[in-house]
Design a protein around this motif. Sequence first.
Motif, short mmCIF file in Angstrom:
data_model
loop_
_atom_site.label_atom_id
_atom_site.label_comp_id
_atom_site.label_asym_id
_atom_site.label_seq_id
_atom_site.Cartn_x
_atom_site.Cartn_y
_atom_site.Cartn_z
N UNK A 44 0.48 -1.44 -0.04
CA UNK A 44 0.30 -0.17 0.25
C UNK A 44 0.63 1.46 0.15
N UNK A 45 2.34 1.22 -0.40
CA UNK A 45 2.51 2.31 -0.26
C UNK A 45 3.01 2.96 -1.32
N UNK A 46 3.07 2.17 -2.79
CA UNK A 46 2.49 3.03 -3.60
C UNK A 46 1.47 2.46 -4.81
N UNK A 47 0.66 3.67 -5.83
CA UNK A 47 0.55 2.82 -6.85
C UNK A 47 1.54 2.52 -8.28
N UNK A 48 1.44 0.66 -8.72
CA UNK A 48 2.48 0.41 -9.37
C UNK A 48 1.32 -0.14 -10.85
N UNK A 49 0.63 0.74 -11.54
CA UNK A 49 0.39 0.28 -12.32
C UNK A 49 0.24 -0.56 -12.95
N UNK A 50 2.17 -0.38 -13.46
CA UNK A 50 2.66 -0.98 -15.23
C UNK A 50 2.88 -2.24 -14.75
N UNK A 213 17.52 1.60 -7.92
CA UNK A 213 16.72 1.91 -7.05
C UNK A 213 15.93 1.07 -6.78
N UNK A 214 15.32 0.48 -5.82
CA UNK A 214 14.85 1.06 -4.79
C UNK A 214 15.61 1.30 -3.61
N UNK A 215 16.82 0.37 -3.62
CA UNK A 215 17.76 1.03 -2.55
C UNK A 215 18.13 2.30 -2.47
N UNK A 249 8.80 5.39 -10.10
CA UNK A 249 9.46 6.16 -11.10
C UNK A 249 9.69 5.40 -11.58
N UNK A 250 10.54 3.90 -10.35
CA UNK A 250 10.68 2.44 -10.99
C UNK A 250 9.47 1.65 -12.06
#
Length: 449
Positions: A44-50, A213-215, A249-250
């Motif tokens: 639930x930290x981010x939307x990652x649609x791709x 990333x995401x380091x 961004x990733x």
Amino acid sequence: MTILGVLAIAAGLAMATGDDARPDIVIVYADDMGYTDLACQGGDLARTPNIDRMAREGVRLTRYYSASPICSPSRAGLLTGQFPARWRITSYLQTRAGNRACGQDDFLDPAAPTLPRALKAAGYATAHVGKWHLGGGRDVHDAPKFSAYGYDAGFGTYESPEPHPDITATDWIWSDRDPVKRWDRTRWMVDRTLEFLGRNPDRPCFVNLWLDDVHTPWIPTPEDQEIGEDGKARAKGATPARLRGVLVETDRQVGRLLDAIREGDRARPTLVLFMSDNGPLPTFDRRRTGGLRGSKLSLYEGGVRSPFIAWGPGIVPAGVTNTATVLSAVDLFPTLCSLAAAPLPPGYQPDGEDMLAALRGEKPRRSKPLLWEYGRNPTSFGYPQGDDRSPNVAILEGDWKLLVRDDGSGAELYDLATDPEESHDRAEARPDLVRRLSRMALDWRRAMP
């Protein structure tokens, strides 16, 4: 006959006809990504649609394991298909003095078997793009070049034998003087990958696209960077909001890679694998591990269990979520050689096994146990502390996972089928199983260099 069978026949015919229809293979390797950093993993930290769409269009495995809970050995395991301690890499590669303190080499031995070398020998064009961390950087100036491991091209970060000037303007991992800024590096790496594919229209390609990333440091925008009194750039802090920006961004750049493949005119299918090198740090109270115990540097599940998605129209089926099969980074060498009809090196003995059936959407059971070690002394391996700190040897056989110290003490036993959070130690209830698994794990550990 399956499409994979057709591809294997086509690969054999390619030797005679020159018409090589084998698939391109791209491994997208995120850095320190947590088990539930992605929305498709329940995060639930981010939307990652791709990446979520990638999972819907492909195969997602929920029991994928890295070869180590830290970067350099996890990468060695993926590249060689063998447990990384075999090649004397047990922690992150650093200064020569630091490596000696860890009891490890300064770089991966170029005599080690590697997946890119095997694929190149079978006719693939090969490239490494992004983080390497298997030798080079700091005071290690004699690390072998990318070509020594079987790559035709290499675009490395600072911790590599050939750091690219666009992302390494100074003698460090990143700086505000880099022509390509920290928040734009993933785009740059995807661009290099697409260019390499475009330059090789008549050959199947293999690309390790290893993101950094995401380091941390999480610097999703220029506003998240500050310049200290010494003139050096720093991140303002590792917060959930900054991690969210990096994840977004990733996801955007992985989506751009997949869109280019979907819309491209290459006459061959493409397999894209997405995974992480190890667990996250910080975990934000296990929010990034979905409640799994442990973190980066720990042999508990949160340190070694990673997202895994296989995507490839015409190669893998769509909409498959596999919660049963245990897959490891050390399986990728034999699995991808099988897909590419590439012979394994003469005399090669993988620690992994061919799990191509899992990419087909089947649910195979592995025949070999998985083994890990992390922590050869209390000084160089002093973290993590507290409840996430694990014994330094572990074995997974079926659903049973045992952790034990290398002196044989402190055994812990967990049934991951009912207790993936590793909260109920079953060691006292199953002493015979503890003895058998401890003996296997410790015999293996003592056999390592």
